[in-house]
Design a protein around this motif. Structure first.
Motif, PDB file in Angstrom:
ATOM      1  N   GLU A 131      47.550   2.541 -70.904  1.00  0.00           N
ATOM      2  CA  GLU A 131      46.526   2.991 -69.965  1.00  0.00           C
ATOM      3  C   GLU A 131      45.294   2.116 -70.113  1.00  0.00           C
ATOM      4  N   ILE A 132      44.722   1.701 -69.007  1.00  0.00           N
ATOM      5  CA  ILE A 132      43.508   0.883 -69.055  1.00  0.00           C
ATOM      6  C   ILE A 132      42.339   1.742 -69.534  1.00  0.00           C
ATOM      7  N   SER A 133      41.684   1.277 -70.571  1.00  0.00           N
ATOM      8  CA  SER A 133      40.623   2.056 -71.213  1.00  0.00           C
ATOM      9  C   SER A 133      39.374   2.103 -70.355  1.00  0.00           C
ATOM     10  N   SER A 134      38.568   3.126 -70.604  1.00  0.00           N
ATOM     11  CA  SER A 134      37.231   3.199 -69.995  1.00  0.00           C
ATOM     12  C   SER A 134      36.232   3.357 -71.139  1.00  0.00           C
ATOM     13  N   SER A 135      35.643   4.530 -71.306  1.00  0.00           N
ATOM     14  CA  SER A 135      34.663   4.704 -72.375  1.00  0.00           C
ATOM     15  C   SER A 135      35.309   4.841 -73.746  1.00  0.00           C
ATOM     16  N   THR A 136      36.566   5.230 -73.795  1.00  0.00           N
ATOM     17  CA  THR A 136      37.292   5.367 -75.060  1.00  0.00           C
ATOM     18  C   THR A 136      38.420   4.358 -75.113  1.00  0.00           C
ATOM     19  N   ALA A 137      38.482   3.619 -76.212  1.00  0.00           N
ATOM     20  CA  ALA A 137      39.518   2.604 -76.353  1.00  0.00           C
ATOM     21  C   ALA A 137      40.883   3.253 -76.571  1.00  0.00           C
ATOM     22  N   ILE A 138      41.858   2.785 -75.825  1.00  0.00           N
ATOM     23  CA  ILE A 138      43.228   3.287 -75.944  1.00  0.00           C
ATOM     24  C   ILE A 138      44.123   2.123 -76.360  1.00  0.00           C
ATOM     25  N   VAL A 139      44.862   2.296 -77.444  1.00  0.00           N
ATOM     26  CA  VAL A 139      45.795   1.281 -77.937  1.00  0.00           C
ATOM     27  C   VAL A 139      47.180   1.899 -77.985  1.00  0.00           C
ATOM     28  N   GLU A 140      48.142   1.194 -77.434  1.00  0.00           N
ATOM     29  CA  GLU A 140      49.538   1.642 -77.456  1.00  0.00           C
ATOM     30  C   GLU A 140      50.323   0.711 -78.364  1.00  0.00           C
ATOM     31  N   THR A 141      51.106   1.287 -79.285  1.00  0.00           N
ATOM     32  CA  THR A 141      51.956   0.490 -80.171  1.00  0.00           C
ATOM     33  C   THR A 141      53.409   0.794 -79.870  1.00  0.00           C
ATOM     34  N   THR A 142      54.178  -0.248 -79.595  1.00  0.00           N
ATOM     35  CA  THR A 142      55.577  -0.078 -79.211  1.00  0.00           C
ATOM     36  C   THR A 142      56.464   0.061 -80.449  1.00  0.00           C
ATOM     37  N   SER A 143      57.725   0.391 -80.220  1.00  0.00           N
ATOM     38  CA  SER A 143      58.675   0.511 -81.328  1.00  0.00           C
ATOM     39  C   SER A 143      58.943  -0.834 -81.997  1.00  0.00           C
ATOM     40  N   ASP A 144      58.616  -1.951 -81.325  1.00  0.00           N
ATOM     41  CA  ASP A 144      58.765  -3.290 -81.913  1.00  0.00           C
ATOM     42  C   ASP A 144      57.546  -3.697 -82.729  1.00  0.00           C
ATOM     43  N   GLY A 145      56.566  -2.810 -82.841  1.00  0.00           N
ATOM     44  CA  GLY A 145      55.372  -3.143 -83.612  1.00  0.00           C
ATOM     45  C   GLY A 145      54.369  -3.976 -82.842  1.00  0.00           C
ATOM     46  N   VAL A 146      54.416  -3.915 -81.508  1.00  0.00           N
ATOM     47  CA  VAL A 146      53.470  -4.645 -80.663  1.00  0.00           C
ATOM     48  C   VAL A 146      52.359  -3.687 -80.248  1.00  0.00           C
ATOM     49  N   SER A 147      51.112  -4.090 -80.468  1.00  0.00           N
ATOM     50  CA  SER A 147      49.965  -3.276 -80.067  1.00  0.00           C
ATOM     51  C   SER A 147      49.333  -3.861 -78.812  1.00  0.00           C
ATOM     52  N   LEU A 148      48.980  -2.968 -77.861  1.00  0.00           N
ATOM     53  CA  LEU A 148      48.500  -3.401 -76.553  1.00  0.00           C
ATOM     54  C   LEU A 148      47.187  -2.709 -76.228  1.00  0.00           C
ATOM     55  N   PHE A 149      46.298  -3.449 -75.591  1.00  0.00           N
ATOM     56  CA  PHE A 149      45.016  -2.896 -75.136  1.00  0.00           C
ATOM     57  C   PHE A 149      44.608  -3.602 -73.849  1.00  0.00           C
ATOM     58  N   ALA A 150      43.945  -2.870 -72.963  1.00  0.00           N
ATOM     59  CA  ALA A 150      43.339  -3.471 -71.766  1.00  0.00           C
ATOM     60  C   ALA A 150      42.139  -2.628 -71.373  1.00  0.00           C
ATOM     61  N   GLY A 151      41.016  -3.282 -71.140  1.00  0.00           N
ATOM     62  CA  GLY A 151      39.823  -2.543 -70.739  1.00  0.00           C
ATOM     63  C   GLY A 151      38.558  -3.301 -71.078  1.00  0.00           C
TER      64      GLY A 151
END
Length: 230
Positions: A131-151
């Protein structure tokens, strides 16, 4: 099903009439300035010394001021992290990011079907989404150990823009002493935000690097492009 589209290359390069190429730094390319196709900065680094991961940070649209609320990603812009593994300065692997309906979707790492100015979205190589972050940072980590952020993130780039203009001015006396020492320089972009896309990924998914840096350590040759749908 692979979704094939044509995208206009945007690595600090403006393409007009499909034949004329004009080099441009960020902000000053008329077709991309002030949009999330405008590449401000790109960082690639280990999250900590000796890590088996690499972090890629792409900062877009460097004039996202806090009082303009939070910026948005253009859904017609594909951001692509290019990785050269054999030293020929041609991408061997790409990681892609494209926004859709409030989320950032990532694809790759995968060998591109075509290199250079055009690209396509490699939907067969889904990496994950966040999810694209706004005022709160959101980080998604996949089962492969990849962490993702956008915002939005605060622009980390320190740059005395007005002194820079004075130094490069044709007026010889506009900056007789050149650039200012750090304690006197002003951070022109202090308080401004960028639209960031961040991927932390295990090196095992990228392939073996062959380049070396000034310390003799193996590193990836990598660069970022933005491509607009045509």
């Amino acid at each position: 099903m692979k979704k094939t589209m044509k995208w206009l290359f945007g690595l600090g390069v403006l393409v007009t009439a499909a034949t004329i190429l004009i080099s441009a730094d960020h902000i000053d390319a008329p077709s991309s300035a002030g949009t999330s196709a405008d590449i401000a900065d790109f960082y690639a680094f280990e999250p900590n010394e000796g890590s088996d991961n690499t972090v890629f940070v792409v900062d877009l649209q460097s004039n996202v001021l806090p009082d303009l609320a939070y910026g948005t990603f253009d859904e017609n812009v594909l951001t692509e992290i290019n990785i050269d593994l054999d030293g020929d300065l041609v991408e061997d692997q790409v990681i892609q990011a494209i926004a859709r309906d409030g989320r950032m979707y990532f694809f790759g790492p995968t060998a591109p079907a075509q290199t250079g100015l055009n690209s396509e979205v490699y939907t067969d190589a889904a990496l994950g989404d966040v999810e694209i972050s706004s005022s709160t940072a959101i980080v998604e980590t996949t089962s492969d150990g990849v962490s993702l952020f956008a915002g939005p993130r605060q622009d980390p780039f320190f740059f005395d823009f007005f002194q820079f203009n004075a130094v490069i001015s044709p007026e010889l006396d506009s900056a007789p002493n050149g650039f200012l020492p750090p304690e006197e320089a002003a951070d022109t972009f202090d308080g401004a935000n960028t639209m960031s896309i961040i991927v932390e990924i295990p090196n095992s998914m990228l392939g073996t690097p062959t380049a070396t840096n000034a310390l003799g350590l193996l590193v990836y040759k990598t660069w970022v492009t933005t491509n607009r749908k045509q």
